[in-house]
Scaffold this motif. Structure first.
Motif: not given
Length: 109
Positions: A20, A35, A39-40, A43, A48, A51, A55, A59
């Motif tokens: 990543c 992302y 996740y954006e 973040s 990040s 995030a 994840y 997830k």
């Protein structure tokens, strides 16, 4: 092993952060746009690393967060300690419950 369904690549879980970070370094200034939607947002708000960690942990799961932060049993215990006979309104505001609910909790105690 973690399988990326989109591209069919198997990656060891511990190397996911490394991969990543490599993708992020290629992304340049606009890393949050790399992302997927949620996740954006994470973040942008927390960074990040957070995030990526979220994840990894969640997830594929659908997560619902309770509207109240505190455990109801804890709230009842605190209300029993703090209730003085005339502070229902203050307790309701403090713990985010209605006055009716606070009165019900006091009766249950």
């Amino acid at each position: 092993m973690d399988k990326y369904k989109d591209i069919g690549i198997l990656l060891p879980q511990q190397n996911l952060v490394k991969y990543c970070q490599e993708v992020i370094s290629v992304g340049g200034e606009h890393t949050s746009k790399l992302y997927n939607t949620v996740y954006e947002e994470i973040s942008e708000e927390f960074g990040s690393d957070v995030a990526i960690k979220i994840y990894q942990m969640y997830k594929g799961m659908q997560i619902t967060f309770p509207t109240r932060l505190f455990n109801p049993d804890y709230v009842k215990k605190q209300i029993s300690i703090e209730y003085d006979g005339s502070n229902v309104k203050q307790l309701a505001k403090k713990y985010g419950y209605s006055e009716k609910t606070i009165r019900r909790m006091i009766k249950e105690i």
